[in-house]
Design a protein around this motif. Structure first.
Motif, PDB file in Angstrom:
ATOM      1  N   ASN A  35       0.837  -1.197   0.000  1.00 33.55           N
ATOM      2  CA  ASN A  35       0.000   0.000   0.000  1.00 33.55           C
ATOM      3  C   ASN A  35       0.870   1.245   0.000  1.00 33.55           C
ATOM      4  N   THR A  36       0.400   2.271  -0.689  1.00 28.54           N
ATOM      5  CA  THR A  36       1.079   3.568  -0.669  1.00 28.54           C
ATOM      6  C   THR A  36       0.108   4.641  -0.199  1.00 28.54           C
ATOM      7  N   GLU A  37       0.613   5.548   0.652  1.00 31.53           N
ATOM      8  CA  GLU A  37      -0.191   6.659   1.156  1.00 31.53           C
ATOM      9  C   GLU A  37       0.585   7.957   1.036  1.00 31.53           C
ATOM     10  N   LEU A  38      -0.003   8.930   0.400  1.00 30.83           N
ATOM     11  CA  LEU A  38       0.527  10.294   0.376  1.00 30.83           C
ATOM     12  C   LEU A  38      -0.450  11.141   1.180  1.00 30.83           C
ATOM     13  N   TYR A  39       0.024  11.695   2.290  1.00 33.96           N
ATOM     14  CA  TYR A  39      -0.891  12.253   3.280  1.00 33.96           C
ATOM     15  C   TYR A  39      -0.470  13.659   3.684  1.00 33.96           C
ATOM     16  N   LYS A  40      -1.427  14.585   3.624  1.00 37.95           N
ATOM     17  CA  LYS A  40      -1.255  15.936   4.155  1.00 37.95           C
ATOM     18  C   LYS A  40      -2.268  16.106   5.275  1.00 37.95           C
ATOM     19  N   PHE A  41      -1.761  16.349   6.459  1.00 33.02           N
ATOM     20  CA  PHE A  41      -2.604  16.346   7.657  1.00 33.02           C
ATOM     21  C   PHE A  41      -2.546  17.712   8.340  1.00 33.02           C
ATOM     22  N   HIS A  42      -3.726  18.277   8.645  1.00 30.73           N
ATOM     23  CA  HIS A  42      -3.803  19.584   9.304  1.00 30.73           C
ATOM     24  C   HIS A  42      -4.625  19.425  10.581  1.00 30.73           C
ATOM     25  N   LYS A  43      -4.079  19.887  11.671  1.00 28.90           N
ATOM     26  CA  LYS A  43      -4.715  19.707  12.974  1.00 28.90           C
ATOM     27  C   LYS A  43      -4.885  21.066  13.654  1.00 28.90           C
ATOM     28  N   LYS A  44      -6.126  21.386  13.987  1.00 27.61           N
ATOM     29  CA  LYS A  44      -6.434  22.626  14.693  1.00 27.61           C
ATOM     30  C   LYS A  44      -6.960  22.272  16.072  1.00 27.61           C
ATOM     31  N   THR A  45      -6.329  22.831  17.093  1.00 32.01           N
ATOM     32  CA  THR A  45      -6.692  22.527  18.483  1.00 32.01           C
ATOM     33  C   THR A  45      -7.007  23.817  19.218  1.00 32.01           C
ATOM     34  N   ASP A  46      -8.079  23.788  19.998  1.00 35.89           N
ATOM     35  CA  ASP A  46      -8.440  24.919  20.848  1.00 35.89           C
ATOM     36  C   ASP A  46      -8.674  24.377  22.259  1.00 35.89           C
ATOM     37  N   ASN A  47      -7.689  24.582  23.120  1.00 33.59           N
ATOM     38  CA  ASN A  47      -7.780  24.118  24.501  1.00 33.59           C
ATOM     39  C   ASN A  47      -7.865  25.316  25.444  1.00 33.59           C
ATOM     40  N   TYR A  48      -8.856  25.286  26.327  1.00 32.89           N
ATOM     41  CA  TYR A  48      -9.014  26.319  27.352  1.00 32.89           C
ATOM     42  C   TYR A  48      -9.206  25.595  28.678  1.00 32.89           C
ATOM     43  N   PHE A  49      -8.383  25.958  29.642  1.00 34.00           N
ATOM     44  CA  PHE A  49      -8.326  25.154  30.855  1.00 34.00           C
ATOM     45  C   PHE A  49      -8.067  26.050  32.059  1.00 34.00           C
ATOM     46  N   SER A  50      -8.710  25.715  33.186  1.00 30.04           N
ATOM     47  CA  SER A  50      -8.445  26.429  34.440  1.00 30.04           C
ATOM     48  C   SER A  50      -8.442  25.428  35.584  1.00 30.04           C
ATOM     49  N   ARG A  51      -7.683  25.778  36.600  1.00 29.24           N
ATOM     50  CA  ARG A  51      -7.568  24.906  37.762  1.00 29.24           C
ATOM     51  C   ARG A  51      -7.475  25.762  39.024  1.00 29.24           C
ATOM     52  N   LEU A  52      -8.253  25.390  40.027  1.00 31.87           N
ATOM     53  CA  LEU A  52      -8.274  26.115  41.297  1.00 31.87           C
ATOM     54  C   LEU A  52      -7.931  25.139  42.425  1.00 31.87           C
ATOM     55  N   GLU A  53      -7.014  25.569  43.283  1.00 35.01           N
ATOM     56  CA  GLU A  53      -6.673  24.775  44.464  1.00 35.01           C
ATOM     57  C   GLU A  53      -6.765  25.666  45.701  1.00 35.01           C
ATOM     58  N   LEU A 100      -7.111  20.824  54.935  1.00 37.69           N
ATOM     59  CA  LEU A 100      -8.173  20.513  53.992  1.00 37.69           C
ATOM     60  C   LEU A 100      -7.802  21.137  52.647  1.00 37.69           C
ATOM     61  N   THR A 101      -7.810  20.318  51.588  1.00 39.81           N
ATOM     62  CA  THR A 101      -7.407  20.777  50.259  1.00 39.81           C
ATOM     63  C   THR A 101      -8.487  20.454  49.235  1.00 39.81           C
ATOM     64  N   TYR A 102      -8.856  21.453  48.443  1.00 37.14           N
ATOM     65  CA  TYR A 102      -9.787  21.260  47.334  1.00 37.14           C
ATOM     66  C   TYR A 102      -9.074  21.607  46.032  1.00 37.14           C
ATOM     67  N   THR A 103      -9.243  20.745  45.034  1.00 37.86           N
ATOM     68  CA  THR A 103      -8.702  21.002  43.707  1.00 37.86           C
ATOM     69  C   THR A 103      -9.802  20.783  42.680  1.00 37.86           C
ATOM     70  N   GLY A 104     -10.010  21.778  41.812  1.00 38.94           N
ATOM     71  CA  GLY A 104     -11.030  21.663  40.779  1.00 38.94           C
ATOM     72  C   GLY A 104     -10.502  22.082  39.419  1.00 38.94           C
ATOM     73  N   ASN A 105     -10.786  21.278  38.390  1.00 35.57           N
ATOM     74  CA  ASN A 105     -10.372  21.571  37.016  1.00 35.57           C
ATOM     75  C   ASN A 105     -11.598  21.751  36.128  1.00 35.57           C
ATOM     76  N   LEU A 106     -11.473  22.612  35.151  1.00 32.44           N
ATOM     77  CA  LEU A 106     -12.508  22.779  34.145  1.00 32.44           C
ATOM     78  C   LEU A 106     -11.825  23.071  32.821  1.00 32.44           C
ATOM     79  N   GLY A 107     -12.119  22.235  31.800  1.00 32.53           N
ATOM     80  CA  GLY A 107     -11.454  22.408  30.522  1.00 32.53           C
ATOM     81  C   GLY A 107     -12.388  22.224  29.346  1.00 32.53           C
ATOM     82  N   SER A 108     -12.151  23.010  28.308  1.00 29.72           N
ATOM     83  CA  SER A 108     -12.837  22.851  27.030  1.00 29.72           C
ATOM     84  C   SER A 108     -11.784  22.429  26.016  1.00 29.72           C
ATOM     85  N   LEU A 109     -11.960  21.222  25.451  1.00 28.20           N
ATOM     86  CA  LEU A 109     -10.937  20.629  24.604  1.00 28.20           C
ATOM     87  C   LEU A 109     -11.509  20.411  23.212  1.00 28.20           C
TER      88      LEU A 109
END
Length: 899
Positions: free
Chosen positions: A382-400, A411-420
């Motif tokens: 098999n032969t493959e000629l491949y052009k690959f384009h990747k767009k990523t939008d990551n938004y992330f926050s963390r509170l401790e 007493l420790t609290y850790t919370g994460n919230l992310g949009s991937l």
């Protein structure tokens, strides 16, 4: 001889020398002033506190000592006037006390507050050595390792013998990766520390501390059986409690245009710390190389941890795998990153940590692959000629939030919230037929953890945690070319779509009891309950030219896997002089439910995993460790998928369509000698593993598609060894490093039309390098490595790849430096082609204007202007050669300004 003897006898007698010496000592003692006092915390004495006597504002010290177990200390000095006392200890905030010295003795009592950095115990000082060694700490003087071409913290760490910085930015000492990289005792990113080390300027650094037997939980220091390692960066006195940072920018002078820019702002004070990072580039540098360590934090081998590694499975991923090759050379990118991080201490009992980042990126890869199948009567290419384009939008926050209820409870609290978000597109020419491939996902992740630590006594504690995780990772995949007419026996298809819902919800609670006996014995007991609900719905559709949809049987899925696991873990460590024995047992009872298309399969079973760990200290530098274990695990979501799932272009995979328990046993023997500061230190390990039950593949292979069905088989065997030897050769003024490793496997796979195949695989890796530490204008870092891979079944496939490098550092003056990086790759090409050798060179010059804290540089990448390179791989079913497109040669000019 007689004359000399007479002269010797005419000198002062030993009695008079002793008398004069005693008089001088007495006179000196009478001229000294005694500084003494007591150090306490919460009304209790604190032992092992380091006490430095300094002139105000000076970095050097006039003397030092440590407090006794009763918290008392004494220092003598002839200095008068204003002085300062510095108090530092593990898990306590440092204290600086200004004092005035007269001819009278001075008493200074200090009350310490919990928090702060590692203590230095039993420090040995040698003015000619760039380090200090303590009981659990190695402190390195930064300026002793600077060569002039360092910009970031990572550049510095690469110069320190014994610290191994990987191409991905990971930091290891021997084979052990560091837990975190802190600044002044506080941590921003945990194992995502690459964000810090690859961007923070080296200018404000004063010391690098290697913290051994590190505990992430301050209440467990001295109780927990820890072999973890962490780094702590100490700043110069004039770099604390003030805003500082760096600004860098560079760009190519001709077409094509490449650029890089970044800004770092930081302020590390006693009650607040801030770190702001912004960067943008298109020169191949990955802005966030350790994002998963931020999204899924935690340590599985730590008391009180639960829910580590819980996440939705990755369904389709086309990110290219480039073993042993510089990723930046193939990464056509547009990376942007903005990160704001802060640590606040509103009061001595309350700490707030917040982390947030946005990371929109675009990446492109170009590859051409020739894949050769040769298994008895199955022969095609098999032969493959491949052009690959990747767009990523990551938004992330963390509170401790960390609140010290009292000196014994936190007493420790850790919370994460992310949009991937991810949007991939590819243009593929497969065996001469073109198609457009699209993959899109927009997921969310939230992870919350609450931990309570209560120190019952100086030797025992209870750590309890509760965690909740919610993750959704939907996927849409499509191609506009129909390759599967032989598979589905349907014509007139214009497009192929697959939509998948990939959801996870997890809840877990645990409580750990740990105790350190007076003789050193250690007890740990834990109980936990975990609930996990995973859902996978996939809809595979053939779209005809008139827009109608065809759904074929056996290629869509609708299932959920629900498990509830109640487990108990117990271990006991017995310490007897040079020996240490740790028997352990982990057992759990699991309720499982597999729901597929209205049908429910239920299963209840015990999981029993005993083990034994032993350590033997052969001598002060040598340690032998052995581990034996038996483990049982249940099958995971992707292993029980009842129907086929499309994983990209020509690959379809299905699971067992049932639940099962996988059992294995493992034995490991490890030997270590010395530490990173010894002239010779080494690590060696050998391991053997038998998988009594394992999941293998039965495949139907054709040029247009692969159907892979997972099956449960018996007795897969793995064995391996790894060795690392470091030796500093004084006459050559440099450190030699030898790496050797091998891994072998015996297992079974099946192929339709061929039957079951016995596979014997093996890989060998050997490397030798030399790094000079010459006190001259020139230094070098050179080495070479070889990699051998083989698969043996009805025939044998072998592959050899080699890599060599030579880095030359030239320091013309204190302000002018040059760096030449040379690399040679030779990949084992075997598809009727001659193996090719690839040469790469990068050259940079820099001029440092210290008066304005600015470095100007000019650099040239890929001097030989290689536009492509080939990488060869072999597997148990095919051999392949992949040609990758490379970033072209370019010359850039830039500056790096510190402020």
């Amino acid at each position: 001889m007689g004359t000399r003897k007479g002269k010797m006898n005419s000198g002062p007698s030993p009695f008079w020398l002793l008398l004069v010496g005693m008089w001088l000592i007495t006179f000196r003692a009478q001229a000294q002033v005694l500084i003494s006092g007591e150090v306490t915390s919460g009304g209790k004495p604190v032992g092992g506190v380091r006490v430095d006597l300094r002139l105000p504002g000076a970095t050097g010290f006039l003397g030092y000592t440590f407090t006794s177990q009763e918290g008392k200390y004494q220092l003598r000095t002839q200095q008068s006037g204003k002085l300062s006392l510095h108090f530092r200890a593990l898990s306590y905030k440092p204290v600086i006390k200004e004092i005035g010295i007269t001819q009278q003795d001075t008493v200074v009592n200090i009350e310490l507050v919990a928090g702060g950095v590692e203590q230095l115990q039993e420090v040995v000082i040698n003015a000619r050595r760039p380090y200090r060694i303590g009981k659990d700490t190695i402190e390195l003087d930064v300026k002793s390792f600077l060569r002039g071409d360092e910009r970031t913290v990572e550049d510095l760490l690469k110069k320190i013998p014994g610290l191994n910085v990987g191409t991905d930015g990971s930091i290891k000492i021997g084979e052990k990766e560091v837990e975190k990289v802190m600044v002044e005792g506080d941590d921003f990113f945990e194992k995502g520390y690459r964000l810090l080390t690859q961007n923070m300027s080296v200018q404000p650094l004063d010391k690098v501390q290697v913290l051994q037997r590190y505990s992430n939980n301050k209440h467990l220091k001295g109780i927990e059986n820890s072999d973890k390692v962490a780094l702590n960066l100490q700043l110069k006195e004039n770099s604390r409690s003030r805003w500082l940072g760096s600004l860098s920018a560079s760009g190519s002078v001709t077409e094509p245009l490449f650029y890089q820019g970044s800004i770092n702002l930081m302020n590390f004070g006693k009650r607040s710390k801030y770190y702001v990072l912004g960067s943008a580039n298109n020169n191949g540098v990955d802005a966030v190389s350790s994002i998963n360590n931020l999204l899924y934090p935690g340590q599985s081998d730590e008391p009180g941890q639960i829910g580590i590694g819980v996440m939705t499975p990755t369904l389709i991923d086309y990110t290219p795998d480039l073993p042993d090759f510089d990723y930046k050379r193939t990464n056509f990118n547009h990376d942007r990153l903005l990160s704001f991080n802060t640590i606040l201490n509103p009061s001595k009992n309350f700490k707030i940590k917040w982390l947030g980042f946005a990371n929109p990126t675009k990446k492109s890869f170009y590859r051409n692959t020739v894949q050769e199948y040769h298994i008895e009567d199955i022969q095609f290419t098999n032969t493959e000629l491949y052009k690959f384009h990747k767009k990523t939008d990551n938004y992330f926050s963390r509170l401790e939030l960390q609140y010290d209820i009292n000196t014994r409870a936190t007493l420790t609290y850790t919370g994460n919230l992310g949009s991937l978000g991810r949007n991939d597109s590819g243009d593929l020419l497969f065996n001469g037929s073109g198609t457009a491939e699209l993959t899109k996902t927009q997921g969310i992740l939230t992870n919350h953890n609450l931990t309570h630590t209560f120190k019952l006594s100086p030797r025992e504690a209870i750590v309890s945690s509760a965690r909740w995780i919610l993750q959704k990772s939907p996927l849409d995949y499509s191609i506009d070319e129909y390759y599967y007419e032989d598979l589905f026996q349907v014509g007139g298809i214009a497009n192929i779509n697959q939509h998948a819902e990939n959801n996870l919800q997890y809840m877990g609670v645990t409580s750990h009891y740990v105790r350190r006996q007076k003789g050193g014995d250690y007890i740990e007991f834990a109980i936990a309950n975990e609930y996990k609900d995973q859902e996978l719905v996939s809809d595979f559709v053939l779209l005809t030219e008139d827009g109608s949809a065809i759904r074929t049987g056996g290629f869509s899925n609708q299932l959920s896997l629900v498990t509830n696991n109640t487990s108990v873990m117990a271990k006991y460590t017995v310490k007897r002089r040079k020996w240490e024995w740790t028997p352990l047992l982990n057992t759990g009872f699991v309720h499982s439910s597999l729901h597929t298309y209205g049908t429910t399969k239920r299963r209840e079973n015990w999981l029993i995993s005993p083990g034994l760990l032993t350590k033997w200290t052969l001598n002060p530098k040598g340690k032998l460790e052995a581990q034996l274990s038996f483990s049982q695990t249940n099958t995971q979501l992707m292993e029980v998928v009842p129907n086929y799932f499309n994983t990209g272009i020509r690959n379809f995979v299905k699971g067992l369509d049932n639940m099962a328990t996988l059992s294995s046993s493992e034995g490991t023997l490890m030997y270590s000698y010395g530490n990173m500061l010894d002239k010779f230190f080494a690590n060696f390990s050998i391991g053997y593993r038998t998988m009594f039950d394992y999941i293998s593949n039965q495949s139907m292979i054709s040029p247009s598609y692969n159907l892979t069905k997972q099956v449960l088989l018996k007795d897969k065997k793995n064995w391996s060894y790894n060795a690392q030897f470091n030796y500093y050769v004084t006459p050559l003024g440099g450190n030699f490093k030898l790496d050797a490793g091998a891994e072998f496997s015996d297992y079974e796979t099946g192929i339709a039309g061929v039957g079951n195949r016995q596979i014997h695989s093996g890989s060998h890796n050997y490397g030798l390098s030399f790094k000079s530490v010459w006190r001259s204008k020139v230094n070098i870092y050179t080495g070479s490595s070889l990699q051998f891979t083989s698969f043996r079944s009805e025939s044998t496939s072998r592959l050899k790849n080699t890599y060599s490098f030579l880095n030359i550092f030239f320091k013309a003056t204190a302000d002018i430096q040059a760096h030449l990086k040379n690399e040679v790759y030779r990949f084992g090409d075997f598809l009727s082609q001659t193996p090719k050798t690839y040469y790469f060179s990068d050259l940079s010059f820099s001029y440092d204007v210290k008066k304005i804290k600015t470095r100007f540089d000019i650099s040239a990448r890929n001097l030989f202007n290689n536009r492509y390179f080939k990488n060869a791989v072999i597997t148990d079913t095919y051999r392949a050669v992949t040609e990758y497109r490379l970033l072209p040669r370019y010359i850039s000019i830039g500056l790096d300004h510190s402020f």
